[in-house]
Write a protein that holds these residues in place. Sequence first.
Motif, mmCIF file in Angstrom:
data_model
loop_
_atom_site.group_PDB
_atom_site.id
_atom_site.type_symbol
_atom_site.label_atom_id
_atom_site.label_comp_id
_atom_site.label_asym_id
_atom_site.label_seq_id
_atom_site.Cartn_x
_atom_site.Cartn_y
_atom_site.Cartn_z
ATOM 1 N N PHE B 67 0.905 -1.224 -0.325
ATOM 2 C CA PHE B 67 -0.007 -0.201 -0.121
ATOM 3 C C PHE B 67 0.685 1.038 -0.098
ATOM 4 O O PHE B 67 0.564 2.429 0.307
ATOM 5 N N PRO B 69 1.939 4.834 -0.962
ATOM 6 C CA PRO B 69 1.264 5.357 -1.987
ATOM 7 C C PRO B 69 2.883 5.202 -2.927
ATOM 8 O O PRO B 69 4.043 5.936 -3.052
ATOM 9 N N ILE B 91 -6.336 3.963 -5.856
ATOM 10 C CA ILE B 91 -6.040 3.165 -4.646
ATOM 11 C C ILE B 91 -6.792 1.723 -3.754
ATOM 12 O O ILE B 91 -7.835 2.155 -3.828
ATOM 13 N N GLN B 92 -5.933 1.338 -3.003
ATOM 14 C CA GLN B 92 -6.192 -0.120 -2.495
ATOM 15 C C GLN B 92 -5.575 0.237 -1.544
ATOM 16 O O GLN B 92 -4.173 0.231 -0.451
ATOM 17 N N LEU B 93 -6.086 -0.148 -0.309
ATOM 18 C CA LEU B 93 -6.568 -0.604 1.139
ATOM 19 C C LEU B 93 -6.808 -1.488 2.027
ATOM 20 O O LEU B 93 -8.113 -2.247 1.198
ATOM 21 N N THR B 193 -10.866 7.435 -0.753
ATOM 22 C CA THR B 193 -9.911 6.779 -1.064
ATOM 23 C C THR B 193 -8.375 7.503 -0.486
ATOM 24 O O THR B 193 -7.442 6.667 0.148
ATOM 25 N N GLN B 194 -8.160 8.173 -2.100
ATOM 26 C CA GLN B 194 -7.384 9.400 -1.348
ATOM 27 C C GLN B 194 -7.330 9.907 0.106
ATOM 28 O O GLN B 194 -6.292 10.108 1.122
ATOM 29 N N LEU B 197 -6.242 7.335 2.453
ATOM 30 C CA LEU B 197 -4.420 7.346 2.232
ATOM 31 C C LEU B 197 -4.253 8.308 3.320
ATOM 32 O O LEU B 197 -3.181 7.943 3.911
ATOM 33 N N ASP B 200 -3.988 7.760 6.638
ATOM 34 C CA ASP B 200 -3.847 6.751 7.086
ATOM 35 C C ASP B 200 -2.173 6.612 7.482
ATOM 36 O O ASP B 200 -1.279 6.363 8.143
ATOM 37 N N SER B 211 -3.531 14.581 -0.797
ATOM 38 C CA SER B 211 -4.604 13.509 -0.679
ATOM 39 C C SER B 211 -4.929 13.423 -2.247
ATOM 40 O O SER B 211 -4.515 12.504 -2.747
ATOM 41 N N LEU B 214 -2.049 11.691 -5.197
ATOM 42 C CA LEU B 214 -1.669 10.552 -4.209
ATOM 43 C C LEU B 214 -2.634 9.231 -5.366
ATOM 44 O O LEU B 214 -4.155 9.003 -5.216
ATOM 45 N N THR B 216 -1.575 4.237 -5.411
ATOM 46 C CA THR B 216 -1.475 3.326 -4.419
ATOM 47 C C THR B 216 -0.984 2.035 -6.106
ATOM 48 O O THR B 216 0.049 1.619 -5.900
#
Lengths: 233, 391
Positions: B67, B69, B91-93, B193-194, B197, B200, B211, B214, B216
């Motif tokens: 994950f 960035p 984005i994958q979280l 999701t940005q 992230l 996070d 953000s 960003l 991933t």
Amino acid sequence: MPFLEATNLHKTYSLGRRNKVYALRGVDMSIESGEMVAIMGPSGCGKSTLMHILGLLHGPDQDLDPPATLTINGNDVTGMSEKVRTRMRASSMGFVFQSFNLIPTLTAAENVALTATYSGCKRAEASAAASEALDWVGLGEWAGHRPMELSGGQQQRVAIARAQVTKPDLLLADEPTGNLDSASTTEVLDLLRRFNEENGQTIVIVTHDDVVGDACGRVLTMLDGVIADAPAV
Amino acid sequence: MSLVRNLIRRKLRTSLTIIGISVGIWALVVMSSMANKIGSLVEGGSIYFGDKIIVSDASSPAFGLGFTPIPISIVDMVAAVPGVAVAVPQIQLPLELEASSTGFGIPEFIVGAVADADQGRETFEISVAQGRLLVPGDEGANVVVLGADLARKFDKGIGDTMAIRGSEFEVVGVLEPTLTAPDTTVHMPLATTQILLAMDAPILARQGIGSEELATQIVVYPETGADIYALAEAIEDSVAQVQTITGDDFDEEIGSATAIFNAIILGVALISLAVGGLSVINTMAMSVAERTREIGIKRSIGASRGRIVREVVVESSLIGLTGGVIGLVLGAIVVLVANEMGRSSGTILFHLTFGTAAFAVVFSTILGALAGLAPAWTAARLDPVEALRYE
């Protein structure tokens, strides 16, 4: 031409490497169609061995000079394959044994139907033929019973029905009354005589019992692996 | 009927043999169901990765599961590589902030992307069971589309609200099951999701990275006819600090590992079946020995050798069939119960297919038949006269 004709039948069993038993030492015999013949003799004289050969369960010794011959109903059976002999046992021969030899898990009707099935009948045909055969021996009402639910005499009558269900040309019986009391012996003999007289069936019985011998048209006596009597003409 | 009677003549022995076969088939069904599940996961991945290239930071471990960035500006660099048709930032979280044990299967993810950014090039089909898919207008909104397993796990449907990482999201759609990754995925708009992230990784904000900058990973759809593997190499050569994943990479890494795993679990099942098969041989050999006289009677009154063989083989096949059906039922119960129990934690271990069920029963029947052949042949070869003397 005789229905059954045998010449120079020998049978040797090996017991271990060295010991040999000469059960038959040159049997010559001839039986006409429709005869009821008893084969009698002391224990160990080769009666049962002869019966096994006549019933195509074993073959006679080969490579003899002169060669052994066995003809049944015009068929030379000495050179027959195991497959053909099995088919012939199913379709043209009936067997009755001393100890009845019924299958314990099957009913009387199922036991009788077995032979018909083996001879190639469809299930329904075999079942109908079994009912008819059980009626012949007077056990129609016992069709659904297992062997252990029947008396010795009844069991032997079921065995006779099994042997008769395909209406074979030849019936072979090995001590059929050996395990029966006198009343049952009479019943069994009456049945065999009836099939012989009414259907003209050829019957060969191996027995120790003089009563059985007396009921037959002719008695062949065996001694030390040979027929002591002269063959019928 | 007489065959069944023969079998129940020795109830205990027949039952124990059937149990032996059942245990083998049970193991085969359960293990095969597990292999099916792994197979469908891998197949789904293989299809997904088959026609595209995933670009991620060079430090990500593998297959987009990292994950780390990356600046979204890389998208333009990737898109500029000749042969790239579309480059879509994603984005994958992980769904849970705390690393929880997700057990077997694919972890639960949040995937954020701008809807329709692929310009219709995505070939991995997903469809909605309820509600709708995301649309470009959802960007910035707190809406989600749930994978089938997650919807079931959290008992959510359209219109429900779901708390994710401290924020409330409206469920606008639930996907049909795919038996692979999308079932455990929460689909969100990219902008949403940005923000997650960025929350996070507060260090990014301290570095002055907004953000909206960003991502991933970047999903690259090649132009029609492009050589995917050459293109992947070209991307790695043109853009610094990235790695690429193609369908071949996936098949090599995941496919070969799962093939070994499948071989091991099927091997275990087959060993237990071999033991079951030997017990059938033992049972039928004893049965033939006990019925020597009966076989002699049948042979003497005209039963052919073939008929005797058939009789014994059909009996042993019946043992195999019964054991197979019982094993299948027991296996199906285990699969159902385990899947039901695992559903709450998202751990769906098994996938029992019709093919597996049919194979199990047919296989056990054939096994029974084969196991009966040797005793049957012994029976058929008996000398009728000797057999008649047997007490």
